[in-house]
Design an enzyme around this catalytic site. Structure first.
Site, PDB file in Angstrom:
ATOM      1  N   MET A  19      16.742  -4.591   9.462  1.00 46.44           N
ATOM      2  CA  MET A  19      16.171  -4.999   8.103  1.00 46.44           C
ATOM      3  C   MET A  19      15.066  -6.149   8.208  1.00 46.44           C
ATOM      4  SD  MET A  19      17.931  -3.052   6.204  1.00 46.44           S
ATOM      5  CE  MET A  19      17.395  -3.714   4.678  1.00 46.44           C
ATOM      6  N   VAL A  95      20.076 -12.128   9.153  1.00 47.59           N
ATOM      7  CA  VAL A  95      20.571 -12.186  10.299  1.00 47.59           C
ATOM      8  C   VAL A  95      21.817 -11.590  10.124  1.00 47.59           C
ATOM      9  CG1 VAL A  95      19.713 -14.449  11.018  1.00 47.59           C
ATOM     10  CG2 VAL A  95      21.666 -14.311   9.733  1.00 47.59           C
ATOM     11  N   HIS A 145      18.040  -8.080  -1.869  1.00 50.10           N
ATOM     12  CA  HIS A 145      18.821  -6.802  -1.079  1.00 50.10           C
ATOM     13  C   HIS A 145      17.846  -5.658  -1.040  1.00 50.10           C
ATOM     14  CE1 HIS A 145      22.363  -3.982  -0.822  1.00 50.10           C
ATOM     15  NE2 HIS A 145      21.801  -4.400   0.248  1.00 50.10           N
TER      16      HIS A 145
HETATM   17  P1  NAD Z   1      20.475  -6.699  13.010  1.00 49.65           P
HETATM   18  O1  NAD Z   1      22.008  -6.746  13.831  1.00 49.65           O
HETATM   19  O2  NAD Z   1      19.877  -5.283  13.248  1.00 49.65           O
HETATM   20  O3  NAD Z   1      19.751  -7.902  13.183  1.00 49.65           O
HETATM   21  C1  NAD Z   1      20.045  -9.189  12.964  1.00 49.65           C
HETATM   22  C2  NAD Z   1      19.121  -9.910  13.637  1.00 49.65           C
HETATM   23  O4  NAD Z   1      19.245 -11.664  13.614  1.00 49.65           O
HETATM   24  C3  NAD Z   1      19.262  -9.955  15.212  1.00 49.65           C
HETATM   25  O5  NAD Z   1      17.941  -9.749  15.914  1.00 49.65           O
HETATM   26  C4  NAD Z   1      19.681 -11.197  15.607  1.00 49.65           C
HETATM   27  O6  NAD Z   1      19.275 -11.827  17.050  1.00 49.65           O
HETATM   28  C5  NAD Z   1      19.140 -12.205  14.691  1.00 49.65           C
HETATM   29  N1  NAD Z   1      19.941 -13.581  14.401  1.00 49.65           N
HETATM   30  C6  NAD Z   1      21.406 -13.684  14.587  1.00 49.65           C
HETATM   31  N2  NAD Z   1      21.545 -15.003  14.422  1.00 49.65           N
HETATM   32  C7  NAD Z   1      20.481 -15.488  14.346  1.00 49.65           C
HETATM   33  C8  NAD Z   1      20.198 -16.920  14.047  1.00 49.65           C
HETATM   34  N3  NAD Z   1      21.189 -17.818  13.920  1.00 49.65           N
HETATM   35  N4  NAD Z   1      18.918 -17.418  13.827  1.00 49.65           N
HETATM   36  C9  NAD Z   1      18.026 -16.223  14.041  1.00 49.65           C
HETATM   37  N5  NAD Z   1      18.227 -15.101  14.023  1.00 49.65           N
HETATM   38  C10 NAD Z   1      19.514 -14.628  14.271  1.00 49.65           C
HETATM   39  O7  NAD Z   1      21.236  -6.789  11.670  1.00 49.65           O
HETATM   40  P2  NAD Z   1      20.474  -5.921  10.254  1.00 49.65           P
HETATM   41  O8  NAD Z   1      21.346  -4.343  10.197  1.00 49.65           O
HETATM   42  O9  NAD Z   1      19.045  -6.069  10.071  1.00 49.65           O
HETATM   43  O10 NAD Z   1      21.248  -6.609   9.036  1.00 49.65           O
HETATM   44  C11 NAD Z   1      20.845  -7.910   8.636  1.00 49.65           C
HETATM   45  C12 NAD Z   1      21.213  -8.451   7.228  1.00 49.65           C
HETATM   46  O11 NAD Z   1      21.071  -7.320   6.172  1.00 49.65           O
HETATM   47  C13 NAD Z   1      22.769  -8.272   6.892  1.00 49.65           C
HETATM   48  O12 NAD Z   1      23.380  -9.543   6.146  1.00 49.65           O
HETATM   49  C14 NAD Z   1      23.091  -6.824   6.530  1.00 49.65           C
HETATM   50  O13 NAD Z   1      24.501  -6.970   5.672  1.00 49.65           O
HETATM   51  C15 NAD Z   1      21.762  -6.713   5.524  1.00 49.65           C
HETATM   52  N6  NAD Z   1      21.577  -5.362   5.259  1.00 49.65           N
HETATM   53  C16 NAD Z   1      21.659  -4.469   6.235  1.00 49.65           C
HETATM   54  C17 NAD Z   1      21.382  -3.105   5.914  1.00 49.65           C
HETATM   55  C18 NAD Z   1      21.442  -1.891   6.997  1.00 49.65           C
HETATM   56  O14 NAD Z   1      21.417  -0.820   6.593  1.00 49.65           O
HETATM   57  N7  NAD Z   1      21.371  -2.249   8.299  1.00 49.65           N
HETATM   58  C19 NAD Z   1      21.039  -2.852   4.541  1.00 49.65           C
HETATM   59  C20 NAD Z   1      20.823  -3.580   3.616  1.00 49.65           C
HETATM   60  C21 NAD Z   1      21.156  -4.949   3.814  1.00 49.65           C
END
Ligand code: NAD
Length: 408
Positions: A19, A95, A145
Site C-alpha cells: 500500500m 504499516v 483508506h
Molecule cells: P505490507 O506488509 O505490504 O507492508 C507493511 C510495511 O510496513 C512493510 O514494508 C514493513 O517493513 C513496514 N513496517 C512495519 N512496521 C513498521 C514500523 N514500525 N515502522 C516503519 N515501517 C514499518 O502491508 P500492506 O498490504 O501495504 O498494508 C498496510 C496497511 O494497509 C495495513 O493496515 C492494511 O490493512 C492496509 N490495507 C491493505 C490493503 C491491501 O490490499 N494490501 C488494502 C487497503 C488497506
C-alpha cells in the site's frame, strides 16, 4: 485547530509495502513532496526501485513524458527516521494491520510533528478513535483508506473519527481531488463502508460452498451479473492468507465453519495468485484463473466433515443471497449515519469493489427492485435461514412508506 483551511504540501508515508508504494505514487503524481520511512531499509530501497520502474513503464506506455516521470521521482525521498519528517503537513501510515503498532507510531509522531499536521492511517478496518486516542491531536487524526493497487484504484474512503475536525476533513477531501480520487467520507466502524458490507457478502459466498456450491459457480453467477470478479477470484488476488494470518494473530474466528476451506487452502500454501494456487490454479507468470478440481474435492471434503448435506445451488440463489447481504448491511450503515447517503455507498461499491456500473451500485439496484420487494425477499430468507436476514429497520420503514434509499 483554529484555522479555516489547511493545504497539504509536504507529506510523509510510513511503510513501504504494497500500500505504501501505491500511496507514495498517488502523492508524488499529484505534486506533493513525499518523505518515505520504513523500519526495514531493504524494503524501502526495493520500494523506491518499484516506483521508478512504474513511472518508467508509464513513459513507455506514453501516459506521461520523461520530464514528468523525473519530476514525480524527484518528489520522493527516503527519510532515515521520524525526526527527518518533523515538518510535514500530513503523515499517512501504512504499516502492518495491528492496533498497538499503529498507536505506538501515532504517539511518537504526535510528539514530533508541528501541531497543525494531520495524521492519517490506511487501516482497512481498525478503530480510528482508538488510534487517535494515542495522540493529543485527535481532531487532526483520520483514516485515509486507499484500495489496492492504490495508484490505480479510484476509491478513497476518508474515515471521520469522533473528534476529526471539519478542517482536517476538508483538507483530506481537497487532497483526494488533487490525486484524482473518488472520495467518500465514512464514519468510524469496523471495516468502514466497503469492508463492513463485504463481510456478510463473503460470509454468504463461503457458506454456500459448504451447502453445495463450488467456487467457480459462485464467481460465475456474480460475474454474469456484471461484477468484475466473483468473491473467490477476488480473494485469490488479495491473498487468502491475509485474513487467515489476522485470525491467527487475533486468536479468534479460526473455528468458524465458513472459514474452514480458506484455512485448509492456506495450510496447503495456496495463498492465491501470488503463490500460483488458491481457489484457482495459475500458470507461472499468468493471472488467468483456471478451474482446479483439487479445490472442488477439498470443498466437498470440508463440507462433509462439517456434516453438511450438500444440495444443488443455482445462480439465482447465489445472486439473491450475496446481493441482499450487501443491501441489508448497506441499509444498516445508512441508518447508523456511517454513510451520509445511499449514493456514497454506491460510489464505494462501483469504484472499489467492481460492482457493475450499469446497475448503479447495490443501493441503486435495490431501489430499482423496489424496497417493498426487497423487504419481502429478506423476510423469505429470514424464514428459511434465520435471524441474520432480519431486514434493517430502515428497509422496514422505507418499504412501508413506498420509498427508496435515494428518497431519504
Ligand atoms: P505490507 O506488509 O505490504 O507492508 C507493511 C510495511 O510496513 C512493510 O514494508 C514493513 O517493513 C513496514 N513496517 C512495519 N512496521 C513498521 C514500523 N514500525 N515502522 C516503519 N515501517 C514499518 O502491508 P500492506 O498490504 O501495504 O498494508 C498496510 C496497511 O494497509 C495495513 O493496515 C492494511 O490493512 C492496509 N490495507 C491493505 C490493503 C491491501 O490490499 N494490501 C488494502 C487497503 C488497506
Amino acid at each position: 485547530m483554529s484555522q479555516t483551511s489547511f493545504e497539504i504540501q509536504q507529506a510523509a508515508v510510513i511503510g513501504a509495502g504494497t500500500m505504501g508504494r501505491g500511496i507514495v505514487m498517488c502523492l508524488a503524481s499529484a505534486g506533493v513532496n513525499v518523505q518515505w520511512v520504513d523500519n526495514n531499509p531493504q524494503m524501502l530501497e526495493q520500494a523506491l526501485t518499484t516506483v521508478a520502474q512504474t513511472y518508467a513503464h508509464n513513459v513507455r506506455q506514453g501516459r506521461i513524458d520523461q520530464a514528468e516521470a523525473d519530476a514525480r521521482m524527484a518528489r520522493v525521498s527516503a527519510a532515515a527516521d521520524y525526526a527527518a519528517i518533523r515538518n510535514v503537513d500530513l503523515v499517512i501510515e501504512a504499516v502492518y494491520e495491528n492496533l498497538e503498532l499503529k498507536q505506538k507510531i501515532f504517539r511518537e509522531l504526535d510528539g514530533l510533528l508541528k501541531p497543525e499536521a494531520l495524521l492519517a492511517s490506511n487501516t482497512s478496518a481498525l478503530d480510528i478513535d482508538a488510534i487517535a486516542a494515542a495522540t493529543r491531536r485527535p481532531a487532526q487524526v483520520l483514516g485515509l483508506h486507499f484500495f489496492s493497487p492504490a495508484h490505480i484504484m479510484k476509491l478513497l474512503e476518508i474515515v471521520r473519527g469522533a473528534q476529526t475536525s471539519p478542517v482536517a476533513l476538508e483538507a483530506a477531501l481537497t487532497l483526494g481531488k488533487r490525486m484524482g480520487k473518488v472520495s467518500v467520507v465514512s464514519g468510524n466502524c469496523h471495516g468502514f463502508i466497503g469492508n463492513r458490507m463485504l463481510h456478510p457478502y463473503v460470509f454468504e459466498a463461503r457458506k454456500m460452498l459448504l451447502e453445495g456450491a463450488y467456487p467457480q459457480q459462485v464467481d460465475a453467477a456474480l460475474q454474469s451479473f456484471g461484477f468484475a470478479m466473483g468473491p473467490f477470484r477476488m480473494y485469490d488476488v488479495v491473498g487468502i492468507d491475509l485474513e487467515w494470518r489476522a485470525r491467527q494473530l487475533a486468536g479468534k474466528g479460526q473455528d468458524a465453519p465458513e472459514v474452514q476451506v480458506d484455512n485448509r487452502l492456506c495450510e496447503m500454501g495456496r495463498f492465491g495468485q501470488k503463490s500460483g494456487n488458491g481457489y484457482y490454479h495459475y500458470e507461472p507468470g499468468s493471472r488467468q484463473a483456471e478451474h482446479d478440481p483439487e479445490v472442488d474435492a477439498l470443498v466437498l471434503r470440508v463440507s462433509e466433515e462439517l456434516g453438511f448435506q450438500r444440495r444443488d445451488i443455482g445462480p439465482e440463489e447465489i445472486l439473491e443471497r450475496c446481493l441482499l447481504a450487501l443491501v441489508n448491511e448497506g441499509a444498516k450503515i445508512l441508518q447508523e449515519g456511517i454513510a451520509s447517503s445511499a449514493h456514497d455507498i454506491d460510489l464505494v461499491y462501483l469504484n472499489g469493489y467492481g460492482f457493475p456500473a450499469e446497475k448503479g451500485g447495490p443501493m441503486a439496484w435495490a431501489d430499482q427492485q423496489g424496497l417493498a420487494n426487497i423487504h419481502q425477499r429478506l423476510l423469505a430468507l429470514e424464514t428459511r435461514q434465520g435471524d441474520q436476514w432480519k431486514p434493517a429497520r430502515l428497509i422496514d420503514e422505507l418499504a412501508a412508506q413506498g420509498k427508496g434509499f435515494a428518497d431519504r
